[in-house]
Design an enzyme around this catalytic site. Sequence first.
Site, PDB file in Angstrom:
ATOM      1  N   CYS A  88       0.831  -1.209   0.000  1.00 37.40           N
ATOM      2  CA  CYS A  88       0.000   0.000   0.000  1.00 37.40           C
ATOM      3  C   CYS A  88       0.867   1.262   0.000  1.00 37.40           C
ATOM      4  CB  CYS A  88      -0.983  -0.039   1.161  1.00 37.40           C
ATOM      5  SG  CYS A  88      -2.339   1.143   0.968  1.00 37.40           S
ATOM      6  N   HIS A 140      -3.815  -5.484   1.015  1.00 39.54           N
ATOM      7  CA  HIS A 140      -3.282  -5.765   2.349  1.00 39.54           C
ATOM      8  C   HIS A 140      -3.421  -7.244   2.728  1.00 39.54           C
ATOM      9  CE1 HIS A 140      -2.644  -1.599   3.677  1.00 39.54           C
ATOM     10  NE2 HIS A 140      -3.712  -1.297   2.956  1.00 39.54           N
ATOM     11  N   GLU A 177      -1.870  -8.726   4.971  1.00 46.52           N
ATOM     12  CA  GLU A 177      -1.704  -8.850   6.425  1.00 46.52           C
ATOM     13  C   GLU A 177      -3.022  -8.744   7.181  1.00 46.52           C
ATOM     14  OE1 GLU A 177      -0.985  -6.216   4.639  1.00 46.52           O
ATOM     15  OE2 GLU A 177      -1.218  -4.336   5.756  1.00 46.52           O
TER      16      GLU A 177
END
Lengths: 233, 93
Positions: A87, A204, A206
């Site tokens: 990002c 993302h 994560e």
Amino acid sequence: MKSAVLVFPGINRERDMARALRLLSGREPAMVWHADAALPSGTELVVIPGGFSYGDYLRCGAIAARAPIMDAVRAFAAKGGLVLAVCNGFQIACEAGLLPGVLMRNAQLRFICRDVYLRVERSDTPFTRGYNAGQVIRVPVAHGEGNYIADGETIARLEGEGRVIFRYASPDGMIDPDWNHNGAMNAIAGIINAQGNVLGMMPHPENHVEAAIGRTDGRGLFAGLVDHFNLAA
Amino acid sequence: MAGASAAMMGTETMKARVTVTLKSGILDPQGKAIEGALRSLGLRGVVSVRQGKVFDIEIEDADRAAAEAVLKSAAEKLLANTVIENYRVEVTG
């Protein structure tokens, strides 16, 4: 896997990233301040996380890319060290010259915060060995400037060398303008550098690593990295 | 002399302007939105809008050539992303 997460003023996804790294690698990552001149010794993976470094002033990632720690990251990458840039991290990596191209304002001018589908183009990188080529994963995006562009020559080189790693796709893996949320050229969501050790991506992974959150499609990326280092050891 | 401009200290300063614009062919969604807003205000004759940035910079202790060199370096290193942007340096006095 000994990882280091960079922290810049205005970054806000560093703890999500640290949580995913802790969960999948079993080791606590080092949090490294932007003004530091060196990475912790023995660092195997550098992560540039998401957020809004320096309030996105000037251009997204432009000021963070000139921080003292970035010289150390460039030297680390030049020696083959793995760098994962997510990002705002992807924007910083492009501004720092670690990856080609630019992330421009989304074509529809709106901030996009939602789950998207990505087609994994290659499984033979340290970052994607936890997936199959052609597999579709669902992960969140949250960005206003994720519209990847580069000049024609750069795009041709990225495509010719198989350096597009993730593309925005439909749930069944079709590339279609309707599923290319930010208008990125060739629906590019993630690319790798020529040496194959720096990955930049807007979504993302994560944030989808725990069943309690709903989905675990992002685990493959981190589990793959852990495998990569275990096999190398 | 942190916090005090060179002008306040009485040293010679030069004023300059760096203008950063998108290269032609680069999609400018913000310019398009501004263009649409101008049309919706009823302003006639607006064909297109491209937006950019202006930096007004004061330089101390420099002659014109040296000031231009510093500003060119500033534009190349930080103010412009030359993948997508052009810049112009003007020393105004």
